[in-house]
Design a protein around this motif. Structure first.
Motif, mmCIF file in Angstrom:
data_model
loop_
_atom_site.group_PDB
_atom_site.id
_atom_site.type_symbol
_atom_site.label_atom_id
_atom_site.label_comp_id
_atom_site.label_asym_id
_atom_site.label_seq_id
_atom_site.Cartn_x
_atom_site.Cartn_y
_atom_site.Cartn_z
ATOM 1 N N ASP A 230 0.821 -1.213 0.000
ATOM 2 C CA ASP A 230 0.000 0.000 0.000
ATOM 3 C C ASP A 230 0.853 1.260 0.000
ATOM 4 O O ASP A 230 0.530 2.232 -0.676
ATOM 5 N N ARG A 231 1.942 1.242 0.759
ATOM 6 C CA ARG A 231 2.765 2.452 0.882
ATOM 7 C C ARG A 231 3.476 2.818 -0.424
ATOM 8 O O ARG A 231 4.019 3.904 -0.544
ATOM 9 N N HIS A 232 3.464 1.926 -1.413
ATOM 10 C CA HIS A 232 4.063 2.218 -2.718
ATOM 11 C C HIS A 232 3.061 2.823 -3.702
ATOM 12 O O HIS A 232 3.407 3.081 -4.850
ATOM 13 N N ILE A 233 1.824 3.031 -3.238
ATOM 14 C CA ILE A 233 0.758 3.597 -4.072
ATOM 15 C C ILE A 233 0.287 4.890 -3.422
ATOM 16 O O ILE A 233 -0.169 4.879 -2.283
ATOM 17 N N THR A 234 0.392 5.985 -4.136
ATOM 18 C CA THR A 234 -0.103 7.269 -3.642
ATOM 19 C C THR A 234 -1.319 7.647 -4.466
ATOM 20 O O THR A 234 -1.230 7.764 -5.694
ATOM 21 N N VAL A 235 -2.448 7.819 -3.789
ATOM 22 C CA VAL A 235 -3.696 8.171 -4.461
ATOM 23 C C VAL A 235 -3.694 9.671 -4.737
ATOM 24 O O VAL A 235 -3.389 10.479 -3.864
ATOM 25 N N ARG A 236 -4.030 10.014 -5.960
ATOM 26 C CA ARG A 236 -4.147 11.402 -6.410
ATOM 27 C C ARG A 236 -5.564 11.604 -6.949
ATOM 28 O O ARG A 236 -6.267 10.642 -7.229
ATOM 29 N N ASP A 237 -5.964 12.851 -7.136
ATOM 30 C CA ASP A 237 -7.283 13.130 -7.709
ATOM 31 C C ASP A 237 -7.438 12.479 -9.078
ATOM 32 O O ASP A 237 -8.492 11.973 -9.418
ATOM 33 N N GLU A 238 -6.385 12.486 -9.864
ATOM 34 C CA GLU A 238 -6.434 11.981 -11.233
ATOM 35 C C GLU A 238 -5.983 10.531 -11.357
ATOM 36 O O GLU A 238 -5.799 10.042 -12.467
ATOM 37 N N GLY A 239 -5.800 9.834 -10.277
ATOM 38 C CA GLY A 239 -5.375 8.425 -10.349
ATOM 39 C C GLY A 239 -4.413 8.087 -9.238
ATOM 40 O O GLY A 239 -4.653 8.429 -8.083
ATOM 41 N N VAL A 240 -3.324 7.449 -9.609
ATOM 42 C CA VAL A 240 -2.321 7.071 -8.616
ATOM 43 C C VAL A 240 -0.921 7.357 -9.147
ATOM 44 O O VAL A 240 -0.697 7.444 -10.350
ATOM 45 N N THR A 241 -0.015 7.474 -8.205
ATOM 46 C CA THR A 241 1.405 7.483 -8.504
ATOM 47 C C THR A 241 1.969 6.265 -7.807
ATOM 48 O O THR A 241 1.640 5.995 -6.648
ATOM 49 N N VAL A 242 2.797 5.517 -8.519
ATOM 50 C CA VAL A 242 3.373 4.298 -7.962
ATOM 51 C C VAL A 242 4.867 4.513 -7.791
ATOM 52 O O VAL A 242 5.528 5.098 -8.664
ATOM 53 N N GLU A 243 5.400 4.059 -6.677
ATOM 54 C CA GLU A 243 6.830 4.160 -6.391
ATOM 55 C C GLU A 243 7.595 3.621 -7.602
ATOM 56 O O GLU A 243 7.188 2.604 -8.193
ATOM 57 N N PRO A 244 8.680 4.299 -8.039
ATOM 58 C CA PRO A 244 9.342 3.960 -9.309
ATOM 59 C C PRO A 244 9.745 2.493 -9.491
ATOM 60 O O PRO A 244 9.507 1.921 -10.557
ATOM 61 N N ALA A 245 10.338 1.863 -8.500
ATOM 62 C CA ALA A 245 10.745 0.455 -8.661
ATOM 63 C C ALA A 245 9.527 -0.452 -8.808
ATOM 64 O O ALA A 245 9.531 -1.406 -9.593
ATOM 65 N N THR A 246 8.465 -0.140 -8.080
ATOM 66 C CA THR A 246 7.220 -0.905 -8.188
ATOM 67 C C THR A 246 6.577 -0.673 -9.544
ATOM 68 O O THR A 246 6.076 -1.611 -10.171
ATOM 69 N N GLU A 247 6.596 0.557 -10.016
ATOM 70 C CA GLU A 247 6.050 0.880 -11.343
ATOM 71 C C GLU A 247 6.774 0.081 -12.417
ATOM 72 O O GLU A 247 6.139 -0.479 -13.320
ATOM 73 N N GLU A 248 8.079 0.006 -12.323
ATOM 74 C CA GLU A 248 8.856 -0.755 -13.307
ATOM 75 C C GLU A 248 8.497 -2.241 -13.261
ATOM 76 O O GLU A 248 8.307 -2.877 -14.300
ATOM 77 N N ALA A 249 8.381 -2.790 -12.065
ATOM 78 C CA ALA A 249 8.018 -4.208 -11.919
ATOM 79 C C ALA A 249 6.617 -4.464 -12.476
ATOM 80 O O ALA A 249 6.389 -5.458 -13.180
ATOM 81 N N LEU A 250 5.678 -3.578 -12.190
ATOM 82 C CA LEU A 250 4.312 -3.735 -12.695
ATOM 83 C C LEU A 250 4.264 -3.639 -14.215
ATOM 84 O O LEU A 250 3.523 -4.373 -14.870
ATOM 85 N N ARG A 251 5.059 -2.754 -14.768
ATOM 86 C CA ARG A 251 5.114 -2.620 -16.225
ATOM 87 C C ARG A 251 5.573 -3.935 -16.856
ATOM 88 O O ARG A 251 4.994 -4.395 -17.849
#
Length: 183
Positions: A142-163
């Protein structure tokens, strides 16, 4: 390209899981896939819990599962298992509902202690439902996901793994014979 059901099993209207799935839906669309989002929490509770497949909304959800080529199933982890609302939906689907489909299981949770829930709680159920291919699942803290009004921002290493995980899912979809177009 394939049609994918992006299924959120979170009961929360402010769910990180659902927002993460919508974030990943954009990547799948970039790769040329048609994505159909479904938040289980929006289905009528009474018919869902009674497994009333004659209810129009429940029938449509069951039909969506039947018509797609692949499914991303996202769930928060509670007490080392996937959500109860997701279980309610999976329980009312036919036993072979995932036959011929490629599936990507994703989970979110507050502690790394829940990381094995993807493989030990969710994957066996998906396998028992006849999934053609279950690609490597992924767990996001959960701490690697930041909720924003327009969606989410994912911690960079997690974003790369998810991609990478989503790209592997896309490649697996491309290798399977596609079902009829969604109508």
């Amino acid at each position: 390209m394939a049609t994918v059901l992006s299924l959120s099993g979170s009961p929360s209207a402010t769910s990180r899981t659902a927002r993460l799935l919508r974030h990943l839906d954009l990547r799948l669309a970039e790769l040329g896939h048609t994505v159909l989002p479904l938040d289980v929490r929006t289905l009528p509770a009474g018919p869902l819990l009674r497994a009333d497949t004659s209810d129009p909304a429940i029938a449509e959800a069951v039909g969506m599962v039947a018509r797609v080529d692949g499914v991303i199933i996202g769930t928060p982890i509670y007490k080392a298992a996937y959500s109860g609302i997701l279980k309610a939906l999976l329980d009312l689907l036919p036993q072979s509902a995932l036959a011929g489909k490629t599936v990507l299981p994703l989970a979110t949770g507050g502690t790394p202690a829940h990381v094995l829930a993807v493989d030990y709680a969710l994957r066996p159920v998906l396998s028992s439902m006849g999934a053609h291919h279950i690609v490597q699942g992924w767990f996001v803290l959960d701490r690697h996901i930041t909720v924003r009004d327009e969606g989410v921002t994912v911690e960079p290493a997690t974003e790369e793994a998810l991609r990478k995980v989503v790209d592997q899912f896309s490649q697996a979809l491309e290798r399977q014979p596609l079902l009829s177009p969604v109508g």
